[in-house]
Structures are given as C-alpha cells and as structure tokens.
Design a protein around this motif. Structure first.
Motif, PDB file in Angstrom:
ATOM      1  N   UNK A  62     -39.922  29.270  42.963  1.00 22.91           N
ATOM      2  CA  UNK A  62     -39.194  30.412  43.502  1.00 22.91           C
ATOM      3  C   UNK A  62     -38.916  31.686  42.916  1.00 22.91           C
ATOM      4  N   UNK A  63     -39.475  32.868  43.253  1.00 24.67           N
ATOM      5  CA  UNK A  63     -39.520  34.099  42.597  1.00 24.67           C
ATOM      6  C   UNK A  63     -37.992  34.817  43.076  1.00 24.67           C
ATOM      7  N   UNK A  64     -37.741  34.731  44.272  1.00 22.53           N
ATOM      8  CA  UNK A  64     -36.666  35.413  45.100  1.00 22.53           C
ATOM      9  C   UNK A  64     -36.496  35.051  46.306  1.00 22.53           C
ATOM     10  N   UNK A  65     -35.257  35.019  46.686  1.00 24.03           N
ATOM     11  CA  UNK A  65     -34.811  34.812  47.919  1.00 24.03           C
ATOM     12  C   UNK A  65     -33.658  35.654  48.289  1.00 24.03           C
ATOM     13  N   UNK A  66     -33.619  36.440  49.657  1.00 23.55           N
ATOM     14  CA  UNK A  66     -32.806  37.484  50.054  1.00 23.55           C
ATOM     15  C   UNK A  66     -32.445  37.062  51.530  1.00 23.55           C
ATOM     16  N   UNK A  67     -31.004  37.075  51.757  1.00 23.56           N
ATOM     17  CA  UNK A  67     -30.663  36.656  53.196  1.00 23.56           C
ATOM     18  C   UNK A  67     -29.544  37.983  53.350  1.00 23.56           C
ATOM     19  N   UNK A  68     -30.020  38.588  54.415  1.00 28.84           N
ATOM     20  CA  UNK A  68     -29.216  39.804  54.552  1.00 28.84           C
ATOM     21  C   UNK A  68     -27.939  39.547  55.544  1.00 28.84           C
ATOM     22  N   UNK A  69     -27.700  38.437  56.367  1.00 35.07           N
ATOM     23  CA  UNK A  69     -26.413  38.445  56.888  1.00 35.07           C
ATOM     24  C   UNK A  69     -26.616  37.041  57.619  1.00 35.07           C
ATOM     25  N   UNK A  70     -25.310  36.240  57.497  1.00 33.34           N
ATOM     26  CA  UNK A  70     -24.984  35.141  57.820  1.00 33.34           C
ATOM     27  C   UNK A  70     -23.704  35.164  58.762  1.00 33.34           C
ATOM     28  N   UNK A  71     -23.932  34.588  59.935  1.00 31.84           N
ATOM     29  CA  UNK A  71     -22.571  34.213  60.647  1.00 31.84           C
ATOM     30  C   UNK A  71     -22.236  32.873  60.829  1.00 31.84           C
ATOM     31  N   UNK A  72     -21.080  32.344  60.870  1.00 32.57           N
ATOM     32  CA  UNK A  72     -20.946  30.896  61.132  1.00 32.57           C
ATOM     33  C   UNK A  72     -19.690  30.889  61.989  1.00 32.57           C
ATOM     34  N   UNK A  73     -19.678  29.683  62.902  1.00 37.25           N
ATOM     35  CA  UNK A  73     -18.846  29.774  63.931  1.00 37.25           C
ATOM     36  C   UNK A  73     -18.367  28.241  64.050  1.00 37.25           C
ATOM     37  N   UNK A  74     -17.165  27.965  63.647  1.00 32.60           N
ATOM     38  CA  UNK A  74     -16.455  26.558  63.841  1.00 32.60           C
ATOM     39  C   UNK A  74     -15.416  26.624  64.648  1.00 32.60           C
ATOM     40  N   UNK A  75     -15.460  26.169  65.887  1.00 32.86           N
ATOM     41  CA  UNK A  75     -14.546  25.782  66.887  1.00 32.86           C
ATOM     42  C   UNK A  75     -13.632  24.664  66.392  1.00 32.86           C
ATOM     43  N   UNK A  76     -12.658  24.806  65.808  1.00 32.51           N
ATOM     44  CA  UNK A  76     -12.004  23.514  65.115  1.00 32.51           C
ATOM     45  C   UNK A  76     -11.544  22.587  66.205  1.00 32.51           C
ATOM     46  N   UNK A  77     -11.019  23.171  67.344  1.00 36.69           N
ATOM     47  CA  UNK A  77     -10.511  22.024  68.402  1.00 36.69           C
ATOM     48  C   UNK A  77     -11.649  21.294  69.252  1.00 36.69           C
ATOM     49  N   UNK A  78     -13.093  21.916  68.878  1.00 31.06           N
ATOM     50  CA  UNK A  78     -14.055  21.059  69.365  1.00 31.06           C
ATOM     51  C   UNK A  78     -15.120  20.511  68.432  1.00 31.06           C
ATOM     52  N   UNK A  79     -14.795  20.245  67.409  1.00 30.12           N
ATOM     53  CA  UNK A  79     -15.654  19.817  66.353  1.00 30.12           C
ATOM     54  C   UNK A  79     -16.465  18.506  66.754  1.00 30.12           C
ATOM     55  N   UNK A  80     -15.693  17.404  67.429  1.00 26.25           N
ATOM     56  CA  UNK A  80     -16.241  16.345  67.949  1.00 26.25           C
ATOM     57  C   UNK A  80     -17.285  16.509  68.907  1.00 26.25           C
TER      58      UNK A  80
END
Length: 369
Positions: A62-80
């Motif tokens: 593995x020479x290089x890994x680039x990630x430009x943007x990551x979004x994450x969404x965690x609806x705490x009341x609906x995790x189940x």
C-alpha cells in the motif's frame, strides 16, 4: 441528553479506532453537529502501514490512501432500527507489487484483530457449559450497531502496478501496464438472509440461530471500469503506443456476504458471492489485445507468486486460522470465460499480434487456431 450521548459515542469511536488508521488524528478532526447526530471528516491522510497490516496481502504494498471527505450520521434514538451511516465522497488507493513479498505483523491493528476474534470460541463456550459454568450469551446492542453500519462511497479509484514475470522494478518492455480500477456508487449495507433491506430490529431477531450469529451484507457497485495504462520507457514518443486500453467499462457488480460467529465469540466463517449483474462488454482492437493480455499476465504473476510467506498456522482466540474463516468465494458473470476468450481470439491477426507482443517481453507462447 441524547445529544451529549451522541457526542461521547462518536468521539470515543474516533479516538479509539480512527487514531489507528488516520495520521496525526486529534479530536479537532471531528466537527460534530450535536443536535442532528451528524459529523464530518475532511482531507484524511490514511496510515498505509495500518491498512497494510489489516489487508495482509504480502504481494501488494500500500503506497498511498487519500480520502477527501467523510460524513457520518448516527440517529441516537433510532440505533435499534436504523444503521449508523457513513458516506464517503472519494477514496484514492495506490498499490504496487514489491520485489520482495513481506507478511507484516499486526502491530498497529492488533486491537482491531483482537476485537474480531475476541472472546471465546464456540468449543470453549460449550466446554464451559458442560463444566457447569454459567455463561450468559447475548447478541448485545454494541454488536448489533457494529454489524449494521452502512457505508456509501461515490468513487473509489485504485491504481496497481505489477512487476511481471521478471519480478523487477526496472522499467522496460517487460513491465506490465498499470491497472486502473474505478468503482462508482459503492454501497455496503446489512440485509436479512434473503438479502432484503428491512427494519434492523427484525433482522437482529432472526440473526441468532442456536449459539451462532448470522450476519448478511450486500455490496453493490453501480459501475466498474477497468483500464490498463502502458508504462512509458525508452524514447518512443508515439502517442498511440501509450494510450490506455479499456478492458471493462460501466459493468455493475454485486457482492453478497454471509458471516457467522459464536455468541460472545469471534468470527467463525464467511462466504462470498461475487456477481456481475449486467452485460460484460469487451471490445479491443488487435493493437490493444497484447497490452490487455500483458496486464492480465502481470496480475496472475503477482497473485500466484511462489515466494509469498505463509500465514501463521496458530489459531487465534476464535479457534480458526485465517484460511479456515473464508470458507468459499463464488464468482458469477453474465458472460462466461469461454465467451470472453472467443471474443479475444476470434481473429488470426489478433492471435499473431498477441504472440508477437508476448514474445517481445520474453514470454514464449503459441495460441492454438
């Protein structure tokens, strides 16, 4: 209260796991929109050593890994009922075949390896039951959340340079063309046993059978493009000689996974079904055919190297070696390998062109009429 919980959850996850895979990771990398349970990471520089250890493929570096943007969404009341969602804009991955294949020890990713194969094996749990030890086996909320995470990636760009049959990084006519792979609209999500998307509560109720947890996932790819790019050498400036050669264009793909692990234990087995869900069109000119064949031979020579160190035969805590866990991989394609070969070799001119090209790089072959 829920907002504070979301902040602690994502911050703890980031500090424990993202710090392994991201260089110079700090809390400031996360901008958490507390009220909505959303967060964002930008311009990520991934730790290639950690990915190398986790990937555990000695013949690829593995020479290089680039990630430009990551979004994450965690609806705490609906995790189940709803999964934590991770959306990635673009991933760029550069791989190369090393002259010396090396199997790396799990130094950076050992905590993650321990998590996957943590706890006790199925045999150990049964032994404990026979000995009268009370062991409460449950499919906990943490495991359910981890098993159900959804990942969507708009574009994955992979560049792979192999060495060919000579196993040297010296550039010349023997150097295989670089493989460039582009995956568009990639999604990974949890399903039921019939690979249907349903409410997670229903999926989790059906996941436990006896003392085993069954996890089903589907990976869909909207488009797969594969191109071979000739590596320049010498003083030949002919534009046509160095033009990229498209092998696969716009082909959709689907991967279905079935994983099993013991309740309270590590991963026991995994099955993969890989299917090209659309028509696979291959159209190459006689001039392009030798480049494509040279690239494919380079890939085969890389994957089946004789100097690859063997995996440790010592079973982990889960009771299985790596080779025992991956039980089966099946590949399905709308076009058979025989049909592809017929298309590639349908003309005498194409056969002669391929023979001449391969012989020019030191590979003697005569293709049957």
């Amino acid at each position: 209260m829920a907002s504070a919980f979301a902040e602690r959850l994502i911050t703890k996850f980031g500090e424990k796991w993202l710090s392994i895979f991201l260089k110079n990771f700090t809390r400031e990398h996360i901008r958490l929109h507390v009220l909505s349970g959303q967060g964002e990471l930008t311009n990520l520089d991934v730790n290639t050593q950690a990915v190398q250890e986790l990937m555990d493929v000695p013949q690829l570096e593995v020479k290089q890994i680039k990630v430009n943007r990551v979004y994450f969404n965690a609806q705490v009341t609906k995790l189940k009922s709803q999964p934590i969602s991770i959306t990635i804009d673009r991933v760029d991955l550069v791989l190369a075949e090393p002259e010396q294949a090396v199997r790396h020890e799990h130094k950076l990713v050992q905590p993650l390896v321990d998590l996957i194969s943590r706890a006790k094996s199925r045999k150990e749990l049964r032994d404990a039951k026979r000995e009268g030890k009370k062991e409460k086996l449950t499919y906990g909320l943490g495991d359910k959340i981890g098993d159900s995470i959804r990942v969507d990636v708009s574009h994955v760009h992979v560049a792979l340079q192999t060495l060919g049959t000579r196993k040297t990084d010296e550039i010349g006519p023997w150097t295989p063309p670089m493989l460039v792979l582009d995956l568009y609209d990639l999604s990974v999500y949890t399903t039921d046993s019939r690979y249907r998307i349903r409410d997670l509560r229903e999926i989790h109720e059906e996941a436990v059978i006896g003392d085993m947890v069954h996890v089903f996932k589907e990976i869909s790819v909207g488009q797969v493009n594969m191109v071979f790019v000739p590596v320049r050498y010498g003083e030949d400036s002919s534009a046509s000689r160095w033009e990229p050669v498209p092998l696969v264009k716009g082909a959709p793909c689907r991967v279905r996974m079935h994983a099993q692990r013991a309740l309270g234990g590590g991963l026991a087995s995994m099955d993969l079904d890989i299917e090209m869900t659309g028509a696979l069109e291959i159209s190459l000119t006689p001039e392009q055919l030798p480049v494509a064949v040279h690239g494919l031979i380079g890939l085969l020579a890389c994957l089946y190297r004789s100097d690859v160190p063997k995996r440790s035969q010592t079973a982990g805590e889960s009771g299985n070696t790596d080779d025992e866990v991956l039980r089966s991989v099946r590949v399905k394609c709308a076009v058979s390998v025989r049909d592809i070969l017929i298309r590639l070799l349908e003309s005498v001119r194409a056969r002669r062109c391929i023979e001449a090209r391969l012989q020019s790089v030191g590979i003697d072959v005569v293709l049957a009429e």
